[in-house]
Structure formats: structure tokens, C-alpha cells
Design a protein around this motif. Structure first.
Motif, short mmCIF file in Angstrom:
data_model
loop_
_atom_site.label_atom_id
_atom_site.label_comp_id
_atom_site.label_asym_id
_atom_site.label_seq_id
_atom_site.Cartn_x
_atom_site.Cartn_y
_atom_site.Cartn_z
N THR A 26 -30.91 12.36 -37.54
CA THR A 26 -30.02 12.37 -38.99
C THR A 26 -29.09 11.44 -39.04
O THR A 26 -29.30 10.82 -40.09
CB THR A 26 -29.31 13.71 -38.63
OG1 THR A 26 -30.12 14.88 -38.24
CG2 THR A 26 -28.81 14.22 -40.24
N LEU A 81 -36.26 12.15 -37.96
CA LEU A 81 -36.33 11.73 -39.34
C LEU A 81 -36.15 10.51 -40.05
O LEU A 81 -35.78 9.46 -39.18
CB LEU A 81 -34.68 12.36 -39.57
CG LEU A 81 -34.72 14.11 -39.54
CD1 LEU A 81 -33.48 14.32 -39.71
CD2 LEU A 81 -35.86 14.65 -40.52
N ARG A 118 -36.50 12.39 -45.10
CA ARG A 118 -35.79 13.33 -44.61
C ARG A 118 -35.30 14.48 -45.43
O ARG A 118 -35.03 15.51 -45.10
CB ARG A 118 -34.56 12.79 -43.76
CG ARG A 118 -33.59 12.02 -44.78
CD ARG A 118 -32.13 11.84 -44.34
NE ARG A 118 -31.34 11.35 -45.39
CZ ARG A 118 -30.40 11.98 -46.10
NH1 ARG A 118 -30.07 13.20 -45.68
NH2 ARG A 118 -29.69 11.41 -47.17
#
Ligand code: PAZ
Length: 312
Positions: free
Chosen positions: A66, A91, A96
Motif C-alpha cells: 500500500t 499492490l 490498487r
């Protein structure tokens, strides 16, 4: 026993796609150097440490990717070209926003004369359009280069090659090292060739990974703006460990975070100061992203860094 970084590279062969990645890195950095653009290398996701050469099992490092994927988007918004070096299946910028079932929930299907027509539901059209426009711009204008790794060894080889490609950009380059890199590994010559037998408890001996920030800062990209991350679970150790890293490797910043609160608060640590950047609970619930604050802060610092080098 800790082996040296030279030893690590000598004993672990490069990944098969390294030459191809080096070519892509060279073309990307040359283009942005010629255009006088700032370039950031964002590393993202965790590395694996295989237990066997024919790998069935491995030790993994925690990271969803992330921090890296969100930050890459904000760097692009600030006009940076981005090399996004990420763990396979973690991601990625733009996609994402639509992972897993969430993606299918955006879509509507209707049958028309035996033809299936798929459209984006009206309530999501604006969001998809916004992300899609930014995605297309990043790729069509070659502002984003994505390269993958899985194992620790692949990560270290690719990182060195990325640094070599970035070196000519000097202080126009940022290294934003958000990947969660294993501190331990099994040396290649001590690894079982085949799947470890489960007929008895295995004895696995891990060695310390050489600290790669040392050659990175002093040899590979000595003029770049280097930012490392420090993840801890014990809050009382966080700042002291970040400062120890700065004093040891002499890079520019450490961004310190605690596992459980990493999406809401980080501490920006330099040799002289440390201060938190944080989101309120309300901001978090509204979908605000702490990476927006981190990247804004870094971009300001990078501008000052470049200016300071111009006058000195
Ligand atoms: O990828 P993610 O958003 O789940 O987590 C980010 C993070 C905690 C891996 C990153 O902010 C970080 O601290 N990376 C360095 C980890 C380390 O100390 O090795």
C-alpha cells in the motif's frame, strides 16, 4: 556470521530478467535526464527468503504494497517520473483502486441480442474515469516504469541495477525505500536443493543480510536524496532505531512507522529533528491517505536539497 554485500552478490546469481530490466531502466532514466525531470525509485512489498532451491516454502516479510503504490501515484502528481519496483502480486499504482471483488462490483452486464454488454455502473463512472485518465497518462507518456521482484536476492540485484541507472541524475533522484526487506536469509550453498522432508523437525539456520544501505549511499547513488523506512512493533524503539540508521548510513531521512498505526501516523526523522505526520480518525474514515502528506513533505525537502547543492 554476517557476509559482506560483495560476498552476497558473488554468491547469488543475478535473476534471468536482469539484463532486460537494466535496458528498460537505462532508457527510462536517459529520457528523464535529457528532459531534466526528477525521478523517484519507489520500492514496495516484501521480499521472500526461499528455504529450498526448488522452492516450495519460503519465509516472507510483511507488506501489502500500500505505502509504495499509493506514494507512487502522489509522486506522479508532483511531476516526478517513477520507477516502481515491487513484489509480484503486491499492490500496484492505479489498479490498487479496483482489486478483487471490488472490481466486479463496479460493472453492470446486460444482454442485448445475444451479445453481452458490460458497462461501469453510473455511480462509479467518475471514479473509474479519474483513475483511468491518470493511469493512461503515466504509461502513455512513459512516466512510470514498473519492475518486479519476489525473492531477497532478486530484490538486491534489481536495486543495485536501478541505482546504477539513477546515478547520472545525481541530486534529481529520490530513493524511497518502502519495501519490507528481509534481515535474514539462508545462504545459497546451505539451502536444500529439493523440498525439505517433513519426516522430522528441520534445523534451519538463518544468517544476517548485509546492510545494503551502506554501499547504496556511499557508492551507488552518493548524490541522491535517500529515504529509508523503519518498521517496528515496539514504540519505545522506533525513533532511536531510525536515528541509529541515519548516523550509520548518512542518508537523508528515515520514515518511521509502527505496524498497527502505519496508515494513520508516521514520524519523519532526520539527523536534527523528528516530527509526526498524521491523519485524524475522521480523515482516515473519509479515505484520506497519509502518503499524500508524506510525499508532499518529501517533495518540499527534495527541492531544498537540490537548491542547497546548487549553491554549494
Ligand atoms: O506495504 P504496506 O503499506 O502494507 O506497509 C508499509 C511498510 C510498513 C512495509 C513500510 O512503511 C515500511 O516501514 N517499510 C520498511 C520495513 C522495514 O523496516 O524493513
Amino acid at each position: 556470521m554476517v557476509s559482506t554485500w560483495e560476498d552476497f552478490y558473488a554468491k547469488h546469481p543475478p535473476p534471468q530478467d536482469l539484463a532486460q530490466n537494466e535496458q528498460a531502466l537505462k532508457e527510462f532514466t536517459r529520457k528523464h535526464l535529457e528532459a531534466d525531470k526528477k525521478v523517484v525509485l519507489v520500492t514496495s512489498g516484501g521480499t521472500t527468503v526461499p528455504l529450498e532451491h526448488n522452492t516450495v516454502r519460503f519465509v516472507d516479510n510483511f507488506s501489502a504494497g500500500t505505502r509504495g503504490s499509493v506514494s507512487a501515484e502522489y509522486f506522479l502528481e508532483h511531476g516526478y517520473a517513477v520507477i516502481f519496483m515491487y513484489r509480484v502480486k503486491s499492490l500496484e499504482p492505479f489498479s490498487r483502486h479496483f482489486i478483487g471483488q471490488k472490481f466486479l462490483d463496479l460493472l453492470h452486464i446486460s444482454e442485448n441480442n445475444e451479445t453481452s454488454v458490460i458497462t461501469v455502473l453510473p455511480e462509479y463512472t467518475q471514479k473509474v474515469a479519474t483513475v483511468l485518465r491518470k493511469y493512461r497518462e503515466a504509461f502513455d507518456q512513459k512516466k512510470l516504469l514498473q519492475l518486479t521482484f519476489t525473492s531477497l536476492s532478486e530484490y538486491l540485484w534489481l536495486l543495485r541495477s536501478a541505482c546504477q541507472a539513477l546515478a547520472p541524475l545525481e541530486n534529481k533522484a529520490i530513493l524511497y525505500l518502502a519495501a519490507a526487506v528481509s534481515d535474514f536469509y539462508i545462504p545459497s550453498h546451505e539451502m536444500s536443493v529439493h523440498k525439505i522432508s517433513s519426516s522430522g523437525p528441520p534445523t534451519i539456520s538463518l544468517q544476517l543480510v548485509p546492510k545494503i544501505l551502506a554501499p547504496l549511499v556511499s557508492l551507488w547513488v552518493p548524490k541522491a536524496f535517500v529515504v529509508s523506512f523503519k518498521l517496528e512493533t515496539d514504540e519505545s524503539l522506533l525513533i532511536s532505531k531510525a536515528r541509529t540508521a541515519l548516523n550509520k548510513y548518512h542518508h537523508n531521512l528515515v520514515i518511521a512507522n509502527i505496524l498497527q498505526t502505519r496508515k494513520q501516523q508516521v514520524v519523519i526523522v532526520s539527523k536534527e529533528t523528528d516530527y509526526p505526520l498524521s491523519l485524524t480518525n475522521e480523515q482516515l474514515d473519509n479515505g484520506d491517505e497519509i502518503e499524500q502528506l508524506i510525499v508532499r513533505d518529501l517533495v518540499e525537502k527534495h527541492i531544498k536539497f537540490i537548491r542547497s547543492k546548487e549553491v554549494s
